[in-house]
Design an enzyme around this catalytic site. Sequence first.
Site, PDB file in Angstrom:
ATOM      1  N   ARG A   1      -3.383   6.519   1.088  1.00 49.13           N
ATOM      2  CA  ARG A   1      -4.079   7.493   2.012  1.00 49.13           C
ATOM      3  C   ARG A   1      -3.048   8.421   2.846  1.00 49.13           C
ATOM      4  O   ARG A   1      -3.381   9.463   3.088  1.00 49.13           O
ATOM      5  CB  ARG A   1      -5.235   7.120   2.767  1.00 49.13           C
ATOM      6  CG  ARG A   1      -6.397   7.021   1.522  1.00 49.13           C
ATOM      7  CD  ARG A   1      -7.714   6.374   2.282  1.00 49.13           C
ATOM      8  NE  ARG A   1      -7.278   4.788   2.543  1.00 49.13           N
ATOM      9  CZ  ARG A   1      -8.035   4.010   3.332  1.00 49.13           C
ATOM     10  NH1 ARG A   1      -9.160   4.480   3.535  1.00 49.13           N
ATOM     11  NH2 ARG A   1      -7.876   2.815   3.449  1.00 49.13           N
TER      12      ARG A   1
ATOM     13  N   TYR B   1     -14.605 -12.411  -0.261  1.00 46.78           N
ATOM     14  CA  TYR B   1     -15.345 -11.157  -0.355  1.00 46.78           C
ATOM     15  C   TYR B   1     -16.695 -11.465  -1.388  1.00 46.78           C
ATOM     16  O   TYR B   1     -17.545 -10.827  -1.066  1.00 46.78           O
ATOM     17  CB  TYR B   1     -14.681 -10.079  -1.112  1.00 46.78           C
ATOM     18  CG  TYR B   1     -13.469  -9.589  -0.306  1.00 46.78           C
ATOM     19  CD1 TYR B   1     -13.804  -8.578   0.603  1.00 46.78           C
ATOM     20  CD2 TYR B   1     -12.074 -10.082  -0.076  1.00 46.78           C
ATOM     21  CE1 TYR B   1     -12.816  -7.862   1.487  1.00 46.78           C
ATOM     22  CE2 TYR B   1     -11.035  -9.287   0.542  1.00 46.78           C
ATOM     23  CZ  TYR B   1     -11.642  -8.311   1.488  1.00 46.78           C
ATOM     24  OH  TYR B   1     -10.924  -7.878   2.470  1.00 46.78           O
TER      25      TYR B   1
ATOM     26  N   ARG C   1      -6.888  11.225  -5.784  1.00 49.47           N
ATOM     27  CA  ARG C   1      -8.061  10.815  -5.433  1.00 49.47           C
ATOM     28  C   ARG C   1      -9.458  11.673  -5.541  1.00 49.47           C
ATOM     29  O   ARG C   1     -10.410  11.367  -6.172  1.00 49.47           O
ATOM     30  CB  ARG C   1      -7.946   9.832  -4.168  1.00 49.47           C
ATOM     31  CG  ARG C   1      -9.266   8.932  -3.899  1.00 49.47           C
ATOM     32  CD  ARG C   1      -8.995   8.338  -2.692  1.00 49.47           C
ATOM     33  NE  ARG C   1      -9.823   7.304  -2.081  1.00 49.47           N
ATOM     34  CZ  ARG C   1     -11.139   7.821  -1.743  1.00 49.47           C
ATOM     35  NH1 ARG C   1     -11.630   8.992  -1.748  1.00 49.47           N
ATOM     36  NH2 ARG C   1     -12.038   6.763  -1.332  1.00 49.47           N
TER      37      ARG C   1
ATOM     38  N   ASP D   1      -6.542  -2.937  -7.300  1.00 51.93           N
ATOM     39  CA  ASP D   1      -7.215  -3.484  -6.125  1.00 51.93           C
ATOM     40  C   ASP D   1      -7.499  -4.803  -6.585  1.00 51.93           C
ATOM     41  O   ASP D   1      -7.562  -5.290  -7.810  1.00 51.93           O
ATOM     42  CB  ASP D   1      -8.613  -2.945  -5.660  1.00 51.93           C
ATOM     43  CG  ASP D   1      -8.779  -3.273  -4.366  1.00 51.93           C
ATOM     44  OD1 ASP D   1      -8.312  -2.828  -3.573  1.00 51.93           O
ATOM     45  OD2 ASP D   1      -9.510  -4.232  -4.041  1.00 51.93           O
TER      46      ASP D   1
ATOM     47  N   ARG E   1       0.765  -1.124   0.014  1.00 55.91           N
ATOM     48  CA  ARG E   1      -0.043   0.126  -0.119  1.00 55.91           C
ATOM     49  C   ARG E   1       0.793   1.131  -0.077  1.00 55.91           C
ATOM     50  O   ARG E   1       0.560   2.441   0.516  1.00 55.91           O
ATOM     51  CB  ARG E   1      -0.954  -0.106   1.216  1.00 55.91           C
ATOM     52  CG  ARG E   1      -2.016  -1.001   1.234  1.00 55.91           C
ATOM     53  CD  ARG E   1      -3.339  -0.412   0.371  1.00 55.91           C
ATOM     54  NE  ARG E   1      -4.170  -1.651   0.373  1.00 55.91           N
ATOM     55  CZ  ARG E   1      -5.341  -1.805   1.080  1.00 55.91           C
ATOM     56  NH1 ARG E   1      -5.524  -1.012   2.241  1.00 55.91           N
ATOM     57  NH2 ARG E   1      -5.946  -2.918   1.065  1.00 55.91           N
TER      58      ARG E   1
HETATM   59  O1  CP3 Z   1       0.248  -2.041  -2.406  1.00 56.10           O
HETATM   60  C1  CP3 Z   1      -0.215  -1.338  -3.040  1.00 56.10           C
HETATM   61  O2  CP3 Z   1       0.355   0.114  -3.135  1.00 56.10           O
HETATM   62  C2  CP3 Z   1      -0.871  -1.542  -4.440  1.00 56.10           C
HETATM   63  C3  CP3 Z   1      -2.249  -1.103  -4.466  1.00 56.10           C
HETATM   64  C4  CP3 Z   1      -3.447  -2.245  -3.676  1.00 56.10           C
HETATM   65  C5  CP3 Z   1      -4.531  -1.548  -3.028  1.00 56.10           C
HETATM   66  N1  CP3 Z   1      -5.059  -2.639  -2.500  1.00 56.10           N
HETATM   67  C6  CP3 Z   1      -5.018  -0.262  -3.240  1.00 56.10           C
HETATM   68  C7  CP3 Z   1      -6.048   0.235  -2.200  1.00 56.10           C
HETATM   69  C8  CP3 Z   1      -3.243  -3.308  -3.313  1.00 56.10           C
HETATM   70  C9  CP3 Z   1      -1.980  -4.568  -3.695  1.00 56.10           C
HETATM   71  C10 CP3 Z   1      -4.301  -3.812  -2.684  1.00 56.10           C
HETATM   72  C11 CP3 Z   1      -4.771  -5.437  -2.272  1.00 56.10           C
HETATM   73  C12 CP3 Z   1      -5.986  -5.510  -1.543  1.00 56.10           C
HETATM   74  N2  CP3 Z   1      -7.236  -4.926  -1.602  1.00 56.10           N
HETATM   75  C13 CP3 Z   1      -6.347  -6.476  -0.692  1.00 56.10           C
HETATM   76  C14 CP3 Z   1      -5.133  -7.522  -0.276  1.00 56.10           C
HETATM   77  C15 CP3 Z   1      -3.954  -6.849   0.637  1.00 56.10           C
HETATM   78  C16 CP3 Z   1      -4.545  -6.842   1.907  1.00 56.10           C
HETATM   79  O3  CP3 Z   1      -4.454  -5.710   2.349  1.00 56.10           O
HETATM   80  O4  CP3 Z   1      -4.490  -7.694   2.799  1.00 56.10           O
HETATM   81  C17 CP3 Z   1      -7.579  -6.514  -0.092  1.00 56.10           C
HETATM   82  C18 CP3 Z   1      -7.978  -7.484   1.033  1.00 56.10           C
HETATM   83  C19 CP3 Z   1      -8.001  -5.558  -0.756  1.00 56.10           C
HETATM   84  C20 CP3 Z   1      -9.499  -5.039  -0.743  1.00 56.10           C
HETATM   85  C21 CP3 Z   1      -9.500  -3.801   0.085  1.00 56.10           C
HETATM   86  N3  CP3 Z   1      -9.612  -2.611  -1.086  1.00 56.10           N
HETATM   87  C22 CP3 Z   1     -10.089  -3.336   1.114  1.00 56.10           C
HETATM   88  C23 CP3 Z   1     -10.098  -4.273   2.391  1.00 56.10           C
HETATM   89  C24 CP3 Z   1      -9.791  -1.898   1.012  1.00 56.10           C
HETATM   90  C25 CP3 Z   1      -9.792  -0.935   2.203  1.00 56.10           C
HETATM   91  C26 CP3 Z   1     -11.072  -0.179   2.312  1.00 56.10           C
HETATM   92  C27 CP3 Z   1     -10.495   1.143   3.363  1.00 56.10           C
HETATM   93  O5  CP3 Z   1     -11.382   2.024   3.253  1.00 56.10           O
HETATM   94  O6  CP3 Z   1      -9.983   0.998   4.318  1.00 56.10           O
HETATM   95  C28 CP3 Z   1      -9.727  -1.479  -0.190  1.00 56.10           C
HETATM   96  C29 CP3 Z   1      -9.371  -0.078  -0.915  1.00 56.10           C
HETATM   97  C30 CP3 Z   1      -7.944  -0.060  -1.310  1.00 56.10           C
HETATM   98  N4  CP3 Z   1      -7.346  -0.496  -2.065  1.00 56.10           N
HETATM   99  C31 CP3 Z   1      -7.411   1.663  -0.952  1.00 56.10           C
HETATM  100  C32 CP3 Z   1      -6.121   1.515  -1.579  1.00 56.10           C
HETATM  101  C33 CP3 Z   1      -5.066   2.429  -1.636  1.00 56.10           C
HETATM  102  C34 CP3 Z   1      -8.009   2.690  -0.213  1.00 56.10           C
HETATM  103  C35 CP3 Z   1      -9.125   3.136  -1.105  1.00 56.10           C
HETATM  104  C36 CP3 Z   1      -9.127   4.869  -0.742  1.00 56.10           C
HETATM  105  O7  CP3 Z   1      -8.403   5.585  -1.196  1.00 56.10           O
HETATM  106  O8  CP3 Z   1     -10.133   5.208   0.012  1.00 56.10           O
END
Ligand code: CP3
Length: 365
Positions: free
Chosen positions: A31, A154, A40, A77, A27
């Site tokens: 944010r 999911y 964003r 994602d 990540r």
């Molecule tokens: O690592 C990186 O920088 C690459 C981008 C990346 C994102 N998600 C960006 C993201 C990667 C590799 C993921 C993987 C992902 N997404 C996983 C597996 C990794 C882990 O964390 O265990 C999972 C379970 C997801 C599903 C998902 N997407 C969740 C649970 C969330 C968070 C929701 C929240 O509001 O906290 C996301 C959203 C997400 N994916 C964000 C980012 C930067 C935040 C979105 C935003 O800007 O609001």
Amino acid sequence: MTPLKNDRFIRALLRQPVDMTPVWMMRQAGRYLPEYRATRARAGNFMTLCQTPELACEVTLQPLARYALDAAILFSDILTVPDAMGLGLYFSEGEGPQFEKVVRCAADVEALGVPDPQQELRYVMDAVSLIRRELDGRVPLIGFSGSPFTLATYMVEGGSTKTFQHIKGLLFDQPEVAHQLLDVLAKSVTQYLNAQIAAGAQAVMIFDTWGGVLSTRDYLAFSLHYMQQIVDGLTREVDGQRVPVILFTKTGALWLEQMAATGCDALGLDWMLPIGVARQRVGQQVALQGNMDPCVLYASPERIKEEVSTVLASYGAGSGHVFNLGHGIHPQIDPDNVQVFIDSVHEYSRPYHSAEALSNAGVLA
Ligand code: CP3
């Protein structure tokens, strides 16, 4: 394509000698960075950010402009795959990911097709090619996918869960339906990752965020089995260059030996197990990526440096270690603390790669 100017990350994954330990963060584009929040806001929402290659490219490169990171990771994602299967992914503020449709029975699974990465996921491939072009060989680009079990979690729950009520209900009551779902996902992920590799991803990582909630028997049958199918089906070399595969099961330390036996190149580690112990268990077979607790980044610069030193000392001399956090960086982290973290990995790791350290430790790489 331009040859890599910094190939430390790829070399460490292949356990070849390096001058210092490479580092990146899960990540890393996210944010905690004000410039990410600005892009964003311009995109309007997270999905538009993922689906617009120019914006996905812009945020992928943001952390590289600040820090001496040794790899870039595609901004996207894991849930783009179920979205491409027609489930309708959306994010509502503060709720996490959600799906319009859920998968709960045999008919739901039968309705799912393997998405064509060049059609429904074209925007991801376009982002990969654009990022490769913009990186111009500065550092390697990592592609990624969720594991079949994590995606299924999911899809069956319809979003995030604390109880795993529906996914575990499916595994226990309708195992053949669960296997059919996981099979379609394994095929989809294999094609998706191979398309990312063809578009320019130089390493790939499989995120198995939820495999660790299973019993050992269920982990092997419902999660690892399908990651094995993916590892077997991936393109492992492009133009004579190995494309390393990293498997990451969060809270999966019980199963490191079985994971290493899949034939992947590296294992991602959370922070539960000292990395030196993991190295003793599997270090002859695979490289290791990890494993500092992300919450250390809330602490003082002195404490961050101390923890970096502890993780480096635990791994010990020689290549085969990619430094990372044990899970994604939190949105509340101060970007200045990240600077301290990245720079101290490079600074403190040099002695572990010196000729003297290598000969004392009796390691060649
Ligand atoms: O690592 C990186 O920088 C690459 C981008 C990346 C994102 N998600 C960006 C993201 C990667 C590799 C993921 C993987 C992902 N997404 C996983 C597996 C990794 C882990 O964390 O265990 C999972 C379970 C997801 C599903 C998902 N997407 C969740 C649970 C969330 C968070 C929701 C929240 O509001 O906290 C996301 C959203 C997400 N994916 C964000 C980012 C930067 C935040 C979105 C935003 O800007 O609001």
